[in-house]
Structure formats: C-alpha cells, structure tokens
Design a protein around this motif. Structure first.
Motif, short mmCIF file in Angstrom:
data_model
loop_
_atom_site.label_atom_id
_atom_site.label_comp_id
_atom_site.label_asym_id
_atom_site.label_seq_id
_atom_site.Cartn_x
_atom_site.Cartn_y
_atom_site.Cartn_z
N SER A 2 0.88 -1.15 0.07
CA SER A 2 -0.27 -0.21 0.13
C SER A 2 0.79 1.17 -0.07
CB SER A 2 -0.77 -0.05 1.20
OG SER A 2 -0.16 -0.03 2.24
N ALA A 7 -0.01 4.77 -1.70
CA ALA A 7 0.29 5.85 -1.02
C ALA A 7 0.91 7.26 -1.63
CB ALA A 7 1.04 5.54 0.19
N LEU A 37 -5.28 12.60 6.05
CA LEU A 37 -4.96 11.77 7.37
C LEU A 37 -6.27 11.39 8.14
CD1 LEU A 37 -1.63 13.46 8.58
CD2 LEU A 37 -2.19 11.11 8.03
N CYS A 40 -8.14 8.79 6.50
CA CYS A 40 -7.66 7.35 7.04
C CYS A 40 -8.24 7.14 8.39
CB CYS A 40 -6.22 7.44 6.80
SG CYS A 40 -5.70 7.32 4.99
N CYS A 41 -7.96 8.25 9.21
CA CYS A 41 -8.63 7.71 10.67
C CYS A 41 -9.61 7.55 10.76
CB CYS A 41 -8.36 9.26 11.60
SG CYS A 41 -6.51 9.42 12.06
N LEU A 44 -10.08 3.77 9.41
CA LEU A 44 -9.50 3.08 10.45
C LEU A 44 -10.39 2.82 11.56
CD1 LEU A 44 -5.80 3.92 10.33
CD2 LEU A 44 -6.71 1.82 9.56
N TRP A 66 -9.00 -2.53 3.49
CA TRP A 66 -9.01 -0.97 3.45
C TRP A 66 -8.28 -0.53 4.66
CZ3 TRP A 66 -9.92 1.26 -0.68
CH2 TRP A 66 -10.76 0.68 -1.70
N CYS A 70 -5.07 2.33 4.50
CA CYS A 70 -5.16 3.34 5.01
C CYS A 70 -4.00 3.41 6.13
CB CYS A 70 -6.56 3.50 5.77
SG CYS A 70 -7.96 3.91 4.88
N ILE A 73 -0.93 4.43 3.83
CA ILE A 73 -1.15 5.96 3.43
C ILE A 73 -0.61 6.71 4.62
CG2 ILE A 73 -2.75 7.59 2.91
CD1 ILE A 73 -4.08 5.57 1.18
N MET A 74 -1.39 6.44 5.80
CA MET A 74 -0.81 7.21 7.06
C MET A 74 0.44 7.18 7.15
SD MET A 74 -4.03 6.76 9.71
CE MET A 74 -3.03 7.73 10.89
N TYR A 132 -8.32 6.79 17.37
CA TYR A 132 -8.24 7.37 15.90
C TYR A 132 -9.19 8.71 15.97
CZ TYR A 132 -6.05 3.34 14.05
OH TYR A 132 -4.98 2.40 13.58
#
Length: 135
Positions: A2, A7, A37, A40-41, A44, A66, A70, A73-74, A132
């Motif tokens: 990822s 990302a 971000l 993504c949080c 998550l 997923w 994420c 990516i974070m 998160y």
C-alpha cells in the motif's frame, strides 16, 4: 504494497486536487495531507468496529484490506510531513525517531490491549477507536 503503490499517488492527489485544497497560499498543500489523514483515521476507526462486529469472515477480510491500505497511506503521509519539517541534516534522526516510536508502540500495544480486555472484551477496540477519532 500500500505504501509503494497507493500512498504516493494518494499523497500527490491530496496535495494537488482542489477538493483537498483551500486557496493557493503556502498552507494549501498541508491542508490536503491533513484531510487525507483525517479520512484514513475515519476509515480505520469505523473499519475496526465493523470488522470486529461482523460475523462474516469474507467481510472481515475485505474491511481489513481497507484498514491496511489506510495504515500504509498514513505512514507515508506522516513520514513525508516529518521530512518536510526537519532540517536537511536532521531528517535521518527524525525518521529514526518515528521508526523507533512505532516499534516501541508495537511492543507495548499488545500488553496494554491484553490488560484492557480483562476489564471488558471490547475495551481494546474502544480504546483504539477513540484514539483514531481524537487524532
């Protein structure tokens, strides 16, 4: 996977697309990474709850796809922001600090989750989800 495949394009998209930007000033690209971000949080936090409560194994694996995406990516966004903030001669130290913090968290996280699960079986999930959403 990822971090390498998704990302970097997601970060570029967030920095350049008008949906993520507000204006063209010096802080416009950082707003894009902040929104990325936050998204993504959100994935998550909600994804962990959904994966825990579902009774379907295939659904759980689809949700975890997923979640892992994420997380990658974070990690990339945070490392990218850290390298931009640090001076050129401090980048290695900053990245080392990020990596060591992540490794130490990986050591203490399971122990903390075990202690929380003794109080209630859903307490570790609640703690992670709250973290998160606070981020």
């Amino acid at each position: 996977m990822s971090q390498g495949l998704v990302a970097k394009p997601a970060l570029k998209y967030a920095e350049n697309h008008r949906f993520f930007r507000r204006g063209d000033g010096p802080g416009a690209s950082t707003r894009g990474t902040a929104v990325l971000l936050c998204l993504c949080c959100l994935v998550l936090g909600l994804g962990r709850v959904y994966a825990t409560l579902t009774t379907s194994v295939s659904t759980m694996y689809k949700v975890f796809f997923w979640l892992v995406l994420c997380l990658g990516i974070m990690n990339t966004v945070i490392a990218s922001a850290a390298t931009r903030l640090a001076l050129a001669n401090e980048v290695g130290g900053v990245l080392g600090l990020l990596e060591s913090t992540e490794k130490v968290s990986g050591l203490f996280g399971p122990a903390l989750a075990g202690a929380l699960s003794r109080a209630h079986e859903m307490a570790p999930l609640a703690a992670v989800t709250v973290c998160y959403f606070l981020a």
